[in-house]
Scaffold this motif. Sequence first.
Motif, mmCIF file in Angstrom:
data_model
loop_
_atom_site.group_PDB
_atom_site.id
_atom_site.type_symbol
_atom_site.label_atom_id
_atom_site.label_comp_id
_atom_site.label_asym_id
_atom_site.label_seq_id
_atom_site.Cartn_x
_atom_site.Cartn_y
_atom_site.Cartn_z
ATOM 1 N N SER A 218 0.812 -1.227 0.000
ATOM 2 C CA SER A 218 0.000 0.000 0.000
ATOM 3 C C SER A 218 0.839 1.270 0.000
ATOM 4 O O SER A 218 0.296 2.375 0.099
ATOM 5 C CB SER A 218 -0.929 0.017 1.216
ATOM 6 O OG SER A 218 -0.176 0.010 2.422
ATOM 7 N N SER A 219 2.158 1.127 -0.131
ATOM 8 C CA SER A 219 3.030 2.305 -0.098
ATOM 9 C C SER A 219 2.730 3.239 -1.270
ATOM 10 O O SER A 219 2.645 2.818 -2.428
ATOM 11 C CB SER A 219 4.497 1.865 -0.156
ATOM 12 O OG SER A 219 5.332 2.998 -0.256
ATOM 13 N N ILE A 220 2.585 4.511 -0.951
ATOM 14 C CA ILE A 220 2.314 5.523 -1.991
ATOM 15 C C ILE A 220 3.404 6.589 -1.990
ATOM 16 O O ILE A 220 3.206 7.689 -2.508
ATOM 17 C CB ILE A 220 0.928 6.168 -1.774
ATOM 18 C CG1 ILE A 220 0.806 6.739 -0.347
ATOM 19 C CG2 ILE A 220 -0.181 5.180 -2.060
ATOM 20 C CD1 ILE A 220 -0.483 7.482 -0.078
ATOM 21 N N ASP A 221 4.569 6.237 -1.440
ATOM 22 C CA ASP A 221 5.664 7.209 -1.363
ATOM 23 C C ASP A 221 6.082 7.697 -2.758
ATOM 24 O O ASP A 221 6.289 8.900 -2.963
ATOM 25 C CB ASP A 221 6.873 6.581 -0.653
ATOM 26 C CG ASP A 221 6.604 6.345 0.824
ATOM 27 O OD1 ASP A 221 5.589 6.881 1.324
ATOM 28 O OD2 ASP A 221 7.388 5.629 1.471
ATOM 29 N N GLU A 222 6.233 6.762 -3.690
ATOM 30 C CA GLU A 222 6.675 7.136 -5.038
ATOM 31 C C GLU A 222 5.667 8.066 -5.709
ATOM 32 O O GLU A 222 6.042 9.049 -6.374
ATOM 33 C CB GLU A 222 6.880 5.891 -5.897
ATOM 34 C CG GLU A 222 8.066 5.032 -5.467
ATOM 35 C CD GLU A 222 8.266 3.851 -6.396
ATOM 36 O OE1 GLU A 222 7.657 3.849 -7.487
ATOM 37 O OE2 GLU A 222 9.028 2.941 -6.028
ATOM 38 N N GLU A 223 4.387 7.755 -5.557
ATOM 39 C CA GLU A 223 3.343 8.576 -6.176
ATOM 40 C C GLU A 223 3.333 9.986 -5.590
ATOM 41 O O GLU A 223 3.154 10.979 -6.327
ATOM 42 C CB GLU A 223 1.977 7.926 -5.994
ATOM 43 C CG GLU A 223 1.736 6.681 -6.838
ATOM 44 C CD GLU A 223 2.477 5.454 -6.326
ATOM 45 O OE1 GLU A 223 2.670 4.500 -7.108
ATOM 46 O OE2 GLU A 223 2.865 5.454 -5.134
#
Length: 293
Positions: A218-223
Amino acid sequence: MIKSMTGYGMGEFSNEHFKFKVEIKAVNHRYSDISVKLPRHINYLEEIIKKNIKGRISRGKVDVYINLEYINESAVDVKIDTPLAKSYKEALSNLLIELNMDENIRLNNILSIPDVVRTERKELDQDMVWEVLSKALNLALDNIMIMKETEGKALRMDMLNKIDNIEGFVQKIEDRAPVVVLDYKAKLKERIKNLLEDNVPIDEDRLSNEVAFFADKSSIDEEIVRLYSHIKQFRSILDEDDSVGRKVDFLIQEFNREINTIGSKANDIVISKYVVDLKSELEKIREQIQNIE
């Protein structure tokens, strides 16, 4: 500088022979579409007119109306077909005799007959025509550009306000993201505890692995990083001197891609609400982009 695709400009210029009036109307269009309406006998100028307009207006549907008024009567020749007039007079005189009618044949009777009197436009000096027309055209272009740039400033301010709103929602999502993992861990632990008997301990290693798997999935760091980059690019593009419509249109598509990814990965009702807010602001910007050159 941002310019609106809509605008109107008018220019007039004359010399001792003729006067040109040029009107230019522009509305939004995906590509460059220029239509020129001018007197038929100067149609040879259509391409150079379009070339001059393209040098100032890069995108939009542009309608150009050109009116030519002759000031000097010497620009037109009046020719009378004397042999034809004599033939008509003789024929009419014979007709009066045949019909035994006592009437006079007047000059206006002869002149009203087709082809007896003809007007012909003298050959124009093409260089002189373009010299006068180009000045009227440039005045019209100057005026329409003033209107396009004025409206463009208003569009720029509106889009900058909306991009500020987008940045605010991205910051809220960034702040919320770590909390999502902690909430997931607490809920998972509570669910496992309810399923196990009181005397059965929870395997903390397996719990940690499951939480780590969820956090990675669920990581959205890149986005979020890419969204901040897009925001910076968006502001930079709005300050460019060239036509920016196509650039920001493409960038909005990239915004939308990252936002959709966040919505599908976050698995959190609060972030989902922010995603809806982001899409709403993005759609407002997209509508404005349709009006910029």
